[in-house]
Design a protein around this motif. Structure first.
Motif, short mmCIF file in Angstrom:
data_model
loop_
_atom_site.label_atom_id
_atom_site.label_comp_id
_atom_site.label_asym_id
_atom_site.label_seq_id
_atom_site.Cartn_x
_atom_site.Cartn_y
_atom_site.Cartn_z
N SER A 94 42.25 53.07 92.11
CA SER A 94 41.33 52.01 91.94
C SER A 94 40.83 51.72 93.14
O SER A 94 41.01 50.86 93.81
CB SER A 94 41.91 51.05 91.06
N ASP A 95 39.60 52.43 93.54
CA ASP A 95 38.83 52.05 94.64
C ASP A 95 37.96 50.73 94.78
O ASP A 95 37.97 50.25 93.63
CB ASP A 95 38.09 53.11 95.34
N SER A 96 37.72 50.16 95.86
CA SER A 96 36.95 49.08 95.82
C SER A 96 35.33 49.14 94.96
O SER A 96 34.76 48.29 94.19
CB SER A 96 36.20 48.78 97.31
N ALA A 97 34.91 50.54 94.52
CA ALA A 97 33.60 50.46 93.94
C ALA A 97 33.89 50.33 92.42
O ALA A 97 33.51 49.85 91.72
CB ALA A 97 33.13 52.06 93.96
N LEU A 98 35.31 50.75 92.05
CA LEU A 98 35.75 50.37 90.63
C LEU A 98 35.84 48.93 90.37
O LEU A 98 35.33 48.39 89.10
CB LEU A 98 37.10 51.07 90.53
N PHE A 99 36.66 48.46 91.22
CA PHE A 99 36.82 46.80 91.26
C PHE A 99 35.10 46.18 91.19
O PHE A 99 35.40 45.11 90.28
CB PHE A 99 37.83 46.30 92.19
N GLN A 100 34.67 46.60 92.02
CA GLN A 100 33.22 46.08 91.94
C GLN A 100 32.53 46.08 90.70
O GLN A 100 31.69 45.28 90.22
CB GLN A 100 32.27 46.63 93.13
N ARG A 101 32.47 47.51 90.22
CA ARG A 101 31.65 47.63 88.88
C ARG A 101 32.41 46.67 87.83
O ARG A 101 31.57 46.16 86.97
CB ARG A 101 31.89 49.00 88.48
N MET A 102 33.57 46.51 87.78
CA MET A 102 34.34 45.81 86.61
C MET A 102 33.72 44.32 87.00
O MET A 102 33.60 43.54 85.88
CB MET A 102 35.77 45.77 86.75
N MET A 103 33.86 43.84 88.20
CA MET A 103 33.40 42.38 88.42
C MET A 103 31.97 42.23 88.16
O MET A 103 31.59 41.01 87.69
CB MET A 103 33.75 41.90 89.85
N ASP A 104 31.13 43.16 88.49
CA ASP A 104 29.44 42.87 88.32
C ASP A 104 29.27 42.87 86.97
O ASP A 104 28.31 41.82 86.53
CB ASP A 104 28.98 44.25 88.88
N VAL A 105 29.77 43.63 86.17
CA VAL A 105 29.49 43.37 84.72
C VAL A 105 30.07 42.45 84.02
O VAL A 105 29.72 41.49 83.26
CB VAL A 105 29.58 44.90 83.99
N ASN A 106 31.49 42.67 84.07
CA ASN A 106 32.35 41.93 83.09
C ASN A 106 32.41 40.45 83.49
O ASN A 106 32.84 39.38 82.98
CB ASN A 106 33.70 42.22 82.91
N PHE A 107 32.43 40.11 84.90
CA PHE A 107 32.39 38.66 85.60
C PHE A 107 31.05 38.15 85.77
O PHE A 107 30.45 37.14 85.30
CB PHE A 107 33.33 38.47 86.48
N MET A 108 30.32 38.63 86.73
CA MET A 108 28.66 38.06 87.21
C MET A 108 28.03 38.27 86.14
O MET A 108 27.17 37.54 86.26
CB MET A 108 28.65 38.89 88.39
N GLY A 109 28.22 39.38 85.58
CA GLY A 109 27.12 39.25 84.08
C GLY A 109 27.36 38.08 83.24
O GLY A 109 26.33 37.49 82.85
#
Length: 253
Positions: free
Chosen positions: A98-113
């Motif tokens: 799970s690279d930083s890009a995966l963590f960023q995608r999950m945070m961008d949509v699921n949290f920051m969204g």
């Protein structure tokens, strides 16, 4: 559904399919005016055509200017009383992969969204007599699962936001809650089932059973069951319920 005030405007992100579509439909049938937001115009327009919503607009919740503009357009038609922050994505991978890009995608949509949606809707909602903010989180935000560390971390963050914001808004008449479905019979989970089949060679039935085993009832949750919980939280009689994370998961949590 009893106790839902009439003529309210509810906005549902990710409202074109799955849990979001079920929530939009239930709120519409309970008497609310419903706007659905999402990234795919076809499924959003289908929800409107089927009578599950009144209006639709295109926006990616991870794009703050886009989601802010879409919510402003919806509020211009009618002030927003109910915000359902439902949009989300899920990806699975071992933590080591799970690279930083995966963590960023999950945070961008699921949290920051969720953050962006609330920030856009809250100012006008403060002036309304009845305010409800509900985030659709996950049992992964309550307990975690293997191979979804990034997704689970984002959903845990949503629950922290809900609990803190509920305290800030406790004297305003706006409640802030989360519902946490277990594995639910949606397109998102269908993708997980396909992934299990491809990686393990299991049949469709075996892959479904692999997910359903987490639920003590031995089944997938139905989207309508999640929607019922959301509509209840939107009602007048749920005014004392705030800062909560309500599991809809057959007793799993």
């Amino acid at each position: 559904m009893s106790g839902l005030p009439r003529s309210l405007h509810a906005l549902v992100t990710g409202g074109g399919r799955g849990i979001g579509r079920a929530i939009a439909g239930q709120l519409t049938r309970a008497g609310a005016t419903v706007t659905v937001l999402g990234r795919q115009s076809a499924v959003l327009n289908e929800a409107v055509a089927a009578g599950d919503a009144h209006f639709a607009d295109i926006a990616d919740v991870a794009d703050q200017p886009a989601i802010s503009a879409a919510i402003a357009r919806a509020a211009a038609r009618q002030p927003i009383d109910i915000l359902i922050a439902n949009a989300g994505i899920a990806e699975s991978a071992p933590f080591a992969k799970s690279d930083s890009a995966l963590f960023q995608r999950m945070m961008d949509v699921n949290f920051m969204g969720v953050v962006y949606s609330i920030q856009a809707a809250l100012p006008s909602m403060r002036d309304r007599p009845h305010g409800r903010i509900i985030a659709v989180a996950s049992t992964a935000g309550l307990k975690g699962y293997a191979y979804v560390s990034a997704y689970s971390a984002a959903k845990h963050a949503v629950l922290g936001l809900v609990r803190s914001l509920a305290l800030e808004l406790a004297n305003t008449g706006i409640t802030v809650n989360a519902v946490c479905p277990g594995f639910t019979d949606t397109d998102l989970v269908a993708g997980s089932i396909d992934n299990i089949m491809k990686k393990t060679g299991r049949s469709h039935g075996q892959a479904v059973a692999e997910l359903a085993k987490h639920n003590p009832q031995g089944r997938l949750v139905r989207p309508e069951e999640v929607a019922d919980a959301v509509v209840w939280l939107c009602g007048e009689r749920a005014g004392a319920i705030t800062g909560q994370a309500i599991a809809v998961a057959g007793g799993e949590v």
